[in-house]
Design an enzyme around this catalytic site. Structure first.
Site, PDB file in Angstrom:
ATOM      1  N   VAL A  89       0.846  -1.199   0.000  1.00  0.00           N
ATOM      2  CA  VAL A  89       0.000   0.000   0.000  1.00  0.00           C
ATOM      3  C   VAL A  89       0.877   1.243   0.000  1.00  0.00           C
ATOM      4  O   VAL A  89       2.090   1.168   0.225  1.00  0.00           O
ATOM      5  CB  VAL A  89      -0.939   0.002   1.227  1.00  0.00           C
ATOM      6  CG1 VAL A  89      -1.822  -1.244   1.225  1.00  0.00           C
ATOM      7  CG2 VAL A  89      -0.144   0.068   2.526  1.00  0.00           C
ATOM      8  N   THR A  91       2.651   4.738   1.109  1.00  0.00           N
ATOM      9  CA  THR A  91       3.212   5.261   2.362  1.00  0.00           C
ATOM     10  C   THR A  91       3.632   6.717   2.127  1.00  0.00           C
ATOM     11  O   THR A  91       4.827   7.032   2.105  1.00  0.00           O
ATOM     12  CB  THR A  91       4.441   4.428   2.798  1.00  0.00           C
ATOM     13  OG1 THR A  91       5.319   4.282   1.664  1.00  0.00           O
ATOM     14  CG2 THR A  91       4.054   3.060   3.300  1.00  0.00           C
ATOM     15  N   THR A  93       4.099  10.933   2.437  1.00  0.00           N
ATOM     16  CA  THR A  93       4.592  11.802   3.511  1.00  0.00           C
ATOM     17  C   THR A  93       3.389  12.318   4.299  1.00  0.00           C
ATOM     18  O   THR A  93       2.366  12.682   3.714  1.00  0.00           O
ATOM     19  CB  THR A  93       5.368  12.988   2.889  1.00  0.00           C
ATOM     20  OG1 THR A  93       6.400  12.453   2.052  1.00  0.00           O
ATOM     21  CG2 THR A  93       5.982  13.867   3.958  1.00  0.00           C
ATOM     22  N   ALA A 164      11.985   0.467 -10.944  1.00  0.00           N
ATOM     23  CA  ALA A 164      11.762   1.858 -11.328  1.00  0.00           C
ATOM     24  C   ALA A 164      10.617   1.879 -12.332  1.00  0.00           C
ATOM     25  O   ALA A 164      10.467   0.943 -13.136  1.00  0.00           O
ATOM     26  CB  ALA A 164      13.021   2.457 -11.937  1.00  0.00           C
ATOM     27  N   GLU A 165       9.817   2.920 -12.295  1.00  0.00           N
ATOM     28  CA  GLU A 165       8.718   3.014 -13.254  1.00  0.00           C
ATOM     29  C   GLU A 165       9.286   3.214 -14.656  1.00  0.00           C
ATOM     30  O   GLU A 165      10.337   3.814 -14.832  1.00  0.00           O
ATOM     31  CB  GLU A 165       7.780   4.150 -12.844  1.00  0.00           C
ATOM     32  CG  GLU A 165       7.014   3.779 -11.601  1.00  0.00           C
ATOM     33  CD  GLU A 165       6.104   4.893 -11.095  1.00  0.00           C
ATOM     34  OE1 GLU A 165       5.619   5.685 -11.905  1.00  0.00           O
ATOM     35  OE2 GLU A 165       5.899   4.948  -9.866  1.00  0.00           O
ATOM     36  N   LEU A 221      15.673   2.604   2.042  1.00  0.00           N
ATOM     37  CA  LEU A 221      15.789   4.069   2.139  1.00  0.00           C
ATOM     38  C   LEU A 221      17.174   4.501   1.674  1.00  0.00           C
ATOM     39  O   LEU A 221      17.323   5.517   0.977  1.00  0.00           O
ATOM     40  CB  LEU A 221      15.559   4.532   3.586  1.00  0.00           C
ATOM     41  CG  LEU A 221      14.168   4.304   4.171  1.00  0.00           C
ATOM     42  CD1 LEU A 221      14.097   4.866   5.588  1.00  0.00           C
ATOM     43  CD2 LEU A 221      13.087   4.943   3.308  1.00  0.00           C
ATOM     44  N   ALA A 222      18.184   3.715   2.031  1.00  0.00           N
ATOM     45  CA  ALA A 222      19.563   4.065   1.657  1.00  0.00           C
ATOM     46  C   ALA A 222      19.739   4.037   0.139  1.00  0.00           C
ATOM     47  O   ALA A 222      20.344   4.938  -0.442  1.00  0.00           O
ATOM     48  CB  ALA A 222      20.536   3.100   2.318  1.00  0.00           C
ATOM     49  N   GLY A 271      15.582  18.288 -12.622  1.00  0.00           N
ATOM     50  CA  GLY A 271      15.340  17.882 -11.232  1.00  0.00           C
ATOM     51  C   GLY A 271      14.648  16.532 -11.221  1.00  0.00           C
ATOM     52  O   GLY A 271      13.947  16.192 -12.168  1.00  0.00           O
ATOM     53  N   CYS A 276       8.745   8.647  -4.966  1.00  0.00           N
ATOM     54  CA  CYS A 276       9.510   8.064  -3.853  1.00  0.00           C
ATOM     55  C   CYS A 276      10.765   8.792  -3.404  1.00  0.00           C
ATOM     56  O   CYS A 276      11.017   8.859  -2.206  1.00  0.00           O
ATOM     57  CB  CYS A 276       9.849   6.624  -4.186  1.00  0.00           C
ATOM     58  SG  CYS A 276       8.368   5.609  -4.180  1.00  0.00           S
TER      59      CYS A 276
END
Ligand SMILES: NC(=O)C1=CN([C@@H]2O[C@H](COP(=O)(O)OP(=O)(O)OC[C@H]3O[C@@H](n4cnc5c(N)ncnc54)[C@H](O)[C@@H]3O)[C@@H](O)[C@H]2O)C=CC1
Ligand SMILES: O=C(O)[C@H]1O[C@H](OP(=O)(O)OP(=O)(O)OC[C@H]2O[C@@H](n3ccc(=O)[nH]c3=O)[C@H](O)[C@@H]2O)[C@H](O)[C@@H](O)[C@@H]1O
Length: 465
Positions: A89, A91, A93, A164-165, A221-222, A271, A276
């Site tokens: 699902v 997540t 911010t 990756a999309e 996350l890393a 940018g 994510c």
């Protein structure tokens, strides 16, 4: 643990859909049900027009749907039948409360865990596939255990997704690695082994890494932080290039040929976008602040700040080049998705750039081969983007092809690197534009020499032209 024969996935999004489609393709003896609360999304997964555009996905879904792949809103049935349940699902911010603007909002993960706890009648392996803060698996386990029915036990694994999309199917079929974290106990090891036996169908064993749960959660996350940090690093140097006459592509090439550095993720751009990078780095920053690691938090925050700087630098460049005013000028934005080969617009730099130009009074035309008009207006009129949705509706027009979008424009701004933008007939486009005609290539995909010989004024990232 007996062999897994039935898998369910909660969340039929960009991760749940493609991941489970590939599992169904590679494990024909396993029944895979992707379940979601959204009736609309499930109806789309069951239709000819899937809810997401992803090269190769249609074919995989058509091969497996109705055979061993099912999309359903009957979450209860899917949970009851499954031995292994992925939580996939969203997540996002947090937008309110403690940690607002930085911490990950785990309400959907918690909701999924509670659904499982309230439904399950026998043992389940619950696999956290969503990207979560370190120790989220512990919270999931706590919820499951606190609501445990007699005779039911749970193992919680972390199995973050690295696709990756735009390249999801290839990434899933040829994953660099699959990461599985679990409890360091005999039950934990059995659960890890059960999940390994699914990936074993197509991923070489040496590419399946097992570790403890917290290392697995932090590694996700890393990985995103490292990838985004490379983009911010090269983007920071693009500003130096523009100020000095160096060329950022040459710099990236020279740097990337060092085998210790490598050439990937060194493409300077307008940018980074996507759902994510920003959210996961903000999450990492928040975790570091909570651990009182303020220097570490500040280090990673800079990756986000540099990205904001890059987007605004590019927008300012456009306005300045157009004699410091875009008021009443027609400006065509080519590309609204956050990268090519996806229709996803979450955190797309195009939103930022379009919004700046709208606020400056420009008349904005937008063309993207895969993004629907409704999505563009939803993004541009979102309260976090603008206080004046009427201005957006008045000043934005969405086009169905690049040529008509460019006709009569003062400037073209390339925001997404779609292949079709490199192959347009710019001679023909130039003839029908206002003069002087400008092109701002935010993706460095066009032939700048050729455009200048046609008569265009050209500006790009990381190179003075
Ligand atoms: N989008 C991407 O490329 C990647 C995303 N991730 C992570 O994967 C997770 C999912 O991301 P996306 O698929 O992009 O999100 P998404 O927003 O496309 O899909 C999430 C889906 O979960 C559904 N959902 C929410 N609560 C539910 C519940 N209790 N039961 C059933 N369905 C429920 C929502 O209706 C939605 O359809 C996030 O944590 C993200 O960070 C990880 C790697 C790649
Ligand atoms: O956790 C996630 O959601 C995923 O995030 C990224 O995948 P994604 O955001 O889909 O796409 P990327 O290819 O990473 O591109 C992200 C953004 O960076 C930009 N980018 C990428 C590479 C580059 O060199 N320069 C650059 O500006 C892209 O245009 C895009 O806007 C990671 O690459 C995945 O490994 C990860 O699983």
């Amino acid at each position: 643990m007996a062999k897994i024969t039935n898998i369910c996935c909660l969340g039929a999004g960009y991760v749940g859909g493609p991941t489970c489609s590939v599992i169904a393709l590679k494990c024909p003896e396993v029944k895979v049900t992707v379940a979601d609360l959204s009736k609309e999304r499930i109806a789309q997964w069951n239709s000819d027009k899937l809810p997401i555009y992803e090269p190769g996905l249609d074919k995989v879904v058509k091969t497996c749907r109705g055979r061993n792949l099912f999309f359903s809103t009957d979450i209860t049935k899917a949970i009851l039948e499954a031995e292994l349940i992925f939580i996939s699902v969203n997540t996002p911010t947090k937008i309110v409360g403690n940690g607002k603007g930085r911490a990950a909002d785990l309400k959907y993960v918690e909701g999924a865990a509670r659904l499982i706890a309230n439904t399950a009648q026998n043992d389940k392996i619950v696999v956290e596939k969503s990207t979560v803060p370190v120790k989220a698996a512990e919270s999931i386990a706590n919820i499951l255990k606190a609501n445990q029915k007699p005779g039911v036990s749970y193992q919680v694994l972390s199995n973050p997704e690295f696709l990756a999309e735009g390249t999801a199917i290839d990434d899933l079929l040829n994953a660099d690695r699959v990461l599985i974290g679990g409890e360091e106990s005999s039950e934990g090891r059995k659960a890890i082994e059960a999940l390994c036996s699914i990936y074993d169908h197509w991923i070489p064993r040496e590419n399946i890494i097992t570790t403890n749960t917290w290392s697995s959660e932090l590694s996700k996350l890393a990985a995103n932080a490292f990838l985004a940090q490379r983009i911010s690093s090269i983007n920071s140097l693009s500003a130096v290039c523009e100020a000095t006459g160096a060329d950022v592509s040459e710099v990236a090439r020279a740097v990337g040929l060092d085998s210790r550095i490598g050439s990937k993720f060194l493409q300077a751009s307008v940018g980074f976008g996507g759902s994510c990078f920003q959210k996961d780095i903000l999450n990492l920053v928040y975790i570091c602040e909570c651990l009182n690691l303020l220097e570490v938090a500040a280090y990673w925050q800079q990756v986000i700040d540099m990205n904001e700087y890059q987007k605004s630098r590019f927008s300012i460049k456009i306005v300045e080049a157009l004699f410091n005013t875009v008021s009443g000028k027609n400006i065509c934005i080519l590309g609204f998705a956050f990268k090519k080969n996806t229709g996803d617009t979450r955190e797309s730099p195009s939103i930022f750039i379009a919004n700046t130009l709208i606020q400056e009074g420009g008349s904005i035309r937008i063309y993207d081969p895969k993004v629907e008009e409704d999505q563009i207006f939803e993004d541009l009129t979102h309260p976090s983007i603008t206080h004046s949705p009427e201005l957006v509706r008045k000043n934005v027009t969405v086009y169905q092809d690049a040529y008509s979008a460019c006709e009569g424009c003062h400037a073209i701004v390339v925001c997404t690197e779609w292949d079709e933008f490199t192959n347009l007939d710019y001679d023909q486009i130039y003839q029908k534009m206002m003069k002087p005609a400008y092109i701002f290539d935010g993706r460095k995909i066009l032939n700048h020499q050729q455009l200048m010989s046609i008569g265009f004024h050209v500006q790009t990232i990381g190179k003075r032209i």
